[in-house]
Design a protein around this motif. Structure first.
Motif, PDB file in Angstrom:
ATOM      1  N   MET A   1      26.583  -6.454  -1.865  1.00 55.60           N
ATOM      2  CA  MET A   1      25.247  -6.482  -1.265  1.00 55.60           C
ATOM      3  C   MET A   1      24.397  -5.317  -1.773  1.00 55.60           C
ATOM      4  O   MET A   1      23.211  -5.491  -2.064  1.00 55.60           O
ATOM      5  N   ALA A   2      25.006  -4.148  -1.912  1.00 54.02           N
ATOM      6  CA  ALA A   2      24.281  -2.983  -2.425  1.00 54.02           C
ATOM      7  C   ALA A   2      23.877  -3.206  -3.883  1.00 54.02           C
ATOM      8  O   ALA A   2      22.745  -2.887  -4.274  1.00 54.02           O
ATOM      9  N   ASP A   3      24.770  -3.762  -4.689  1.00 51.97           N
ATOM     10  CA  ASP A   3      24.443  -4.068  -6.084  1.00 51.97           C
ATOM     11  C   ASP A   3      23.306  -5.074  -6.178  1.00 51.97           C
ATOM     12  O   ASP A   3      22.407  -4.932  -7.014  1.00 51.97           O
ATOM     13  N   MET A   4      23.334  -6.081  -5.336  1.00 50.44           N
ATOM     14  CA  MET A   4      22.275  -7.094  -5.344  1.00 50.44           C
ATOM     15  C   MET A   4      20.937  -6.475  -4.930  1.00 50.44           C
ATOM     16  O   MET A   4      19.898  -6.790  -5.520  1.00 50.44           O
ATOM     17  N   GLU A   5      20.949  -5.583  -3.948  1.00 48.49           N
ATOM     18  CA  GLU A   5      19.710  -4.920  -3.518  1.00 48.49           C
ATOM     19  C   GLU A   5      19.169  -4.029  -4.632  1.00 48.49           C
ATOM     20  O   GLU A   5      17.964  -4.012  -4.895  1.00 48.49           O
ATOM     21  N   ASN A   6      20.049  -3.302  -5.302  1.00 52.26           N
ATOM     22  CA  ASN A   6      19.621  -2.465  -6.426  1.00 52.26           C
ATOM     23  C   ASN A   6      19.043  -3.312  -7.548  1.00 52.26           C
ATOM     24  O   ASN A   6      18.032  -2.950  -8.148  1.00 52.26           O
ATOM     25  N   MET A   7      19.672  -4.442  -7.836  1.00 49.40           N
ATOM     26  CA  MET A   7      19.176  -5.317  -8.889  1.00 49.40           C
ATOM     27  C   MET A   7      17.816  -5.905  -8.494  1.00 49.40           C
ATOM     28  O   MET A   7      16.918  -6.018  -9.325  1.00 49.40           O
ATOM     29  N   ARG A   8      17.643  -6.241  -7.212  1.00 48.23           N
ATOM     30  CA  ARG A   8      16.363  -6.784  -6.752  1.00 48.23           C
ATOM     31  C   ARG A   8      15.259  -5.740  -6.921  1.00 48.23           C
ATOM     32  O   ARG A   8      14.179  -6.043  -7.431  1.00 48.23           O
ATOM     33  N   ARG A   9      15.550  -4.500  -6.531  1.00 50.71           N
ATOM     34  CA  ARG A   9      14.559  -3.435  -6.685  1.00 50.71           C
ATOM     35  C   ARG A   9      14.226  -3.177  -8.149  1.00 50.71           C
ATOM     36  O   ARG A   9      13.071  -2.979  -8.514  1.00 50.71           O
ATOM     37  N   ARG A  10      15.264  -3.143  -8.984  1.00 48.88           N
ATOM     38  CA  ARG A  10      15.056  -2.910 -10.414  1.00 48.88           C
ATOM     39  C   ARG A  10      14.203  -4.026 -11.015  1.00 48.88           C
ATOM     40  O   ARG A  10      13.285  -3.775 -11.804  1.00 48.88           O
ATOM     41  N   THR A  11      14.482  -5.261 -10.620  1.00 45.41           N
ATOM     42  CA  THR A  11      13.725  -6.402 -11.128  1.00 45.41           C
ATOM     43  C   THR A  11      12.279  -6.333 -10.664  1.00 45.41           C
ATOM     44  O   THR A  11      11.364  -6.596 -11.455  1.00 45.41           O
ATOM     45  N   GLU A  12      12.051  -5.974  -9.400  1.00 46.40           N
ATOM     46  CA  GLU A  12      10.682  -5.828  -8.906  1.00 46.40           C
ATOM     47  C   GLU A  12       9.928  -4.771  -9.694  1.00 46.40           C
ATOM     48  O   GLU A  12       8.763  -4.960 -10.045  1.00 46.40           O
ATOM     49  N   LYS A  13      10.593  -3.642  -9.972  1.00 45.44           N
ATOM     50  CA  LYS A  13       9.944  -2.575 -10.746  1.00 45.44           C
ATOM     51  C   LYS A  13       9.639  -3.045 -12.160  1.00 45.44           C
ATOM     52  O   LYS A  13       8.563  -2.768 -12.691  1.00 45.44           O
ATOM     53  N   GLU A  14      10.562  -3.766 -12.781  1.00 47.15           N
ATOM     54  CA  GLU A  14      10.327  -4.276 -14.128  1.00 47.15           C
ATOM     55  C   GLU A  14       9.164  -5.258 -14.153  1.00 47.15           C
ATOM     56  O   GLU A  14       8.351  -5.238 -15.080  1.00 47.15           O
ATOM     57  N   VAL A  15       9.069  -6.115 -13.132  1.00 46.26           N
ATOM     58  CA  VAL A  15       7.958  -7.068 -13.061  1.00 46.26           C
ATOM     59  C   VAL A  15       6.636  -6.326 -12.877  1.00 46.26           C
ATOM     60  O   VAL A  15       5.639  -6.633 -13.539  1.00 46.26           O
ATOM     61  N   THR A  16       6.634  -5.319 -11.986  1.00 44.28           N
ATOM     62  CA  THR A  16       5.421  -4.534 -11.772  1.00 44.28           C
ATOM     63  C   THR A  16       5.021  -3.806 -13.045  1.00 44.28           C
ATOM     64  O   THR A  16       3.843  -3.800 -13.421  1.00 44.28           O
ATOM     65  N   ASP A  17       5.987  -3.184 -13.719  1.00 45.43           N
ATOM     66  CA  ASP A  17       5.700  -2.486 -14.976  1.00 45.43           C
ATOM     67  C   ASP A  17       5.188  -3.455 -16.037  1.00 45.43           C
ATOM     68  O   ASP A  17       4.284  -3.122 -16.804  1.00 45.43           O
TER      69      ASP A  17
ATOM     70  N   ALA B   1      44.221  -4.690   6.451  1.00 47.68           N
ATOM     71  CA  ALA B   1      43.964  -4.042   5.162  1.00 47.68           C
ATOM     72  C   ALA B   1      43.182  -4.973   4.238  1.00 47.68           C
ATOM     73  O   ALA B   1      42.232  -4.549   3.566  1.00 47.68           O
ATOM     74  N   GLU B   2      43.578  -6.242   4.209  1.00 52.69           N
ATOM     75  CA  GLU B   2      42.872  -7.219   3.370  1.00 52.69           C
ATOM     76  C   GLU B   2      41.438  -7.396   3.872  1.00 52.69           C
ATOM     77  O   GLU B   2      40.493  -7.476   3.077  1.00 52.69           O
ATOM     78  N   ASN B   3      41.250  -7.416   5.180  1.00 49.71           N
ATOM     79  CA  ASN B   3      39.920  -7.540   5.767  1.00 49.71           C
ATOM     80  C   ASN B   3      39.050  -6.346   5.371  1.00 49.71           C
ATOM     81  O   ASN B   3      37.889  -6.498   5.008  1.00 49.71           O
ATOM     82  N   ALA B   4      39.603  -5.150   5.434  1.00 57.17           N
ATOM     83  CA  ALA B   4      38.865  -3.949   5.065  1.00 57.17           C
ATOM     84  C   ALA B   4      38.483  -3.977   3.593  1.00 57.17           C
ATOM     85  O   ALA B   4      37.359  -3.616   3.214  1.00 57.17           O
ATOM     86  N   THR B   5      39.394  -4.433   2.742  1.00 53.43           N
ATOM     87  CA  THR B   5      39.118  -4.531   1.308  1.00 53.43           C
ATOM     88  C   THR B   5      38.002  -5.532   1.042  1.00 53.43           C
ATOM     89  O   THR B   5      37.075  -5.257   0.269  1.00 53.43           O
ATOM     90  N   LEU B   6      38.079  -6.683   1.681  1.00 54.85           N
ATOM     91  CA  LEU B   6      37.049  -7.708   1.491  1.00 54.85           C
ATOM     92  C   LEU B   6      35.699  -7.245   2.032  1.00 54.85           C
ATOM     93  O   LEU B   6      34.655  -7.513   1.427  1.00 54.85           O
ATOM     94  N   LYS B   7      35.712  -6.530   3.149  1.00 52.03           N
ATOM     95  CA  LYS B   7      34.463  -6.023   3.715  1.00 52.03           C
ATOM     96  C   LYS B   7      33.843  -4.998   2.775  1.00 52.03           C
ATOM     97  O   LYS B   7      32.631  -5.012   2.545  1.00 52.03           O
ATOM     98  N   ASP B   8      34.685  -4.127   2.207  1.00 49.07           N
ATOM     99  CA  ASP B   8      34.195  -3.129   1.255  1.00 49.07           C
ATOM    100  C   ASP B   8      33.586  -3.802   0.033  1.00 49.07           C
ATOM    101  O   ASP B   8      32.507  -3.430  -0.426  1.00 49.07           O
ATOM    102  N   ARG B   9      34.262  -4.815  -0.496  1.00 56.52           N
ATOM    103  CA  ARG B   9      33.740  -5.560  -1.649  1.00 56.52           C
ATOM    104  C   ARG B   9      32.408  -6.221  -1.322  1.00 56.52           C
ATOM    105  O   ARG B   9      31.486  -6.209  -2.133  1.00 56.52           O
ATOM    106  N   ALA B  10      32.322  -6.816  -0.137  1.00 55.07           N
ATOM    107  CA  ALA B  10      31.082  -7.494   0.267  1.00 55.07           C
ATOM    108  C   ALA B  10      29.934  -6.492   0.390  1.00 55.07           C
ATOM    109  O   ALA B  10      28.818  -6.767  -0.061  1.00 55.07           O
ATOM    110  N   LEU B  11      30.201  -5.330   0.958  1.00 57.11           N
ATOM    111  CA  LEU B  11      29.161  -4.309   1.098  1.00 57.11           C
ATOM    112  C   LEU B  11      28.708  -3.795  -0.269  1.00 57.11           C
ATOM    113  O   LEU B  11      27.516  -3.601  -0.505  1.00 57.11           O
ATOM    114  N   ARG B  12      29.655  -3.582  -1.161  1.00 57.09           N
ATOM    115  CA  ARG B  12      29.300  -3.125  -2.511  1.00 57.09           C
ATOM    116  C   ARG B  12      28.483  -4.185  -3.255  1.00 57.09           C
ATOM    117  O   ARG B  12      27.528  -3.868  -3.951  1.00 57.09           O
TER     118      ARG B  12
END
Length: 194
Positions: free
Chosen positions: A51-67, A38-49
């Motif tokens: 990573m997704a937040d970091m990818e979204n922030m990277r895309r948002r930052t790229e768009k802001e730089v381009t704009d 259960a702890e492993n599943a929780t930590l894996k879920d947190r890590a995936l979230r």
């Protein structure tokens, strides 16, 4: 004399362990395994979230730089449009008979026209382009209607006169074109609007 069987006497704790029953102080290994899973599943879920937040922030930052690269000069360009307008007014204010005559006025006019063309080409390098709405359907996102003119020869809502040229930078309007719009002509069909 002690009996030989006394040395091999079995204590109650040893009997419980040997018989397969667990000591109350030791946790059940299945419960421990379930908790770890259960702890492993929780930590894996947190890590995936994360990573997704970091990818979204990277895309948002790229768009802001381009704009920022594309639209960063918007305020400066908006101020420079007055210079283009004044150059156009200078060229337009010269009487037609003076344009054809040789002399210093013709040379001055040619210099102003060349300056205007050079200025417009420099604006174009930064993605700033003039809007040409003459004869097109009025679009309130790109045009500012100053007046309506009765004109039966064109569909109602068509730009019939451009008072001030509009400009766009990238896909955004830098300054809307100030226009006169037709009124009273035939209605535009829905297919031609799209």
């Amino acid at each position: 004399m002690p009996d030989q069987n006394d040395d091999q006497a079995v204590t109650p704790d040893a009997a419980n362990t040997a018989g397969g029953t667990q000591d109350a102080s030791q946790p059940d290994p299945f419960v421990v395994l379930e908790n770890l899973n259960a702890e492993n599943a929780t930590l894996k879920d947190r890590a995936l979230r994360l990573m997704a937040d970091m990818e979204n922030m990277r895309r948002r930052t790229e768009k802001e730089v381009t704009d920022a690269k594309i639209y960063g000069v918007s305020n400066f360009a908006r101020e420079m449009l007055n210079v283009v307008d004044n150059l156009r007014r200078a060229v337009s204010s010269v009487p037609a008979e003076a344009v054809g005559a040789a002399g210093p006025l013709k040379t001055l006019l040619e210099g102003v026209e060349l300056t205007e063309k050079d200025f417009l080409s420099r604006l174009a390098r930064f993605g700033i382009k003039p809007l040409d709405p003459q004869g097109k359907k009025f679009d309130p996102n790109m045009h500012e209607a100053l007046f309506e003119m009765p004109d039966e020869s064109v569909p109602s809502g068509t730009v019939v006169q451009v008072m001030e040229t509009g400009y766009a930078i990238g896909d955004r309007v830098l300054r809307p074109a100030k226009v006169g719009v037709s009124r009273g002509g035939p209605k535009v069909a829905a297919e031609t609007l799209n």
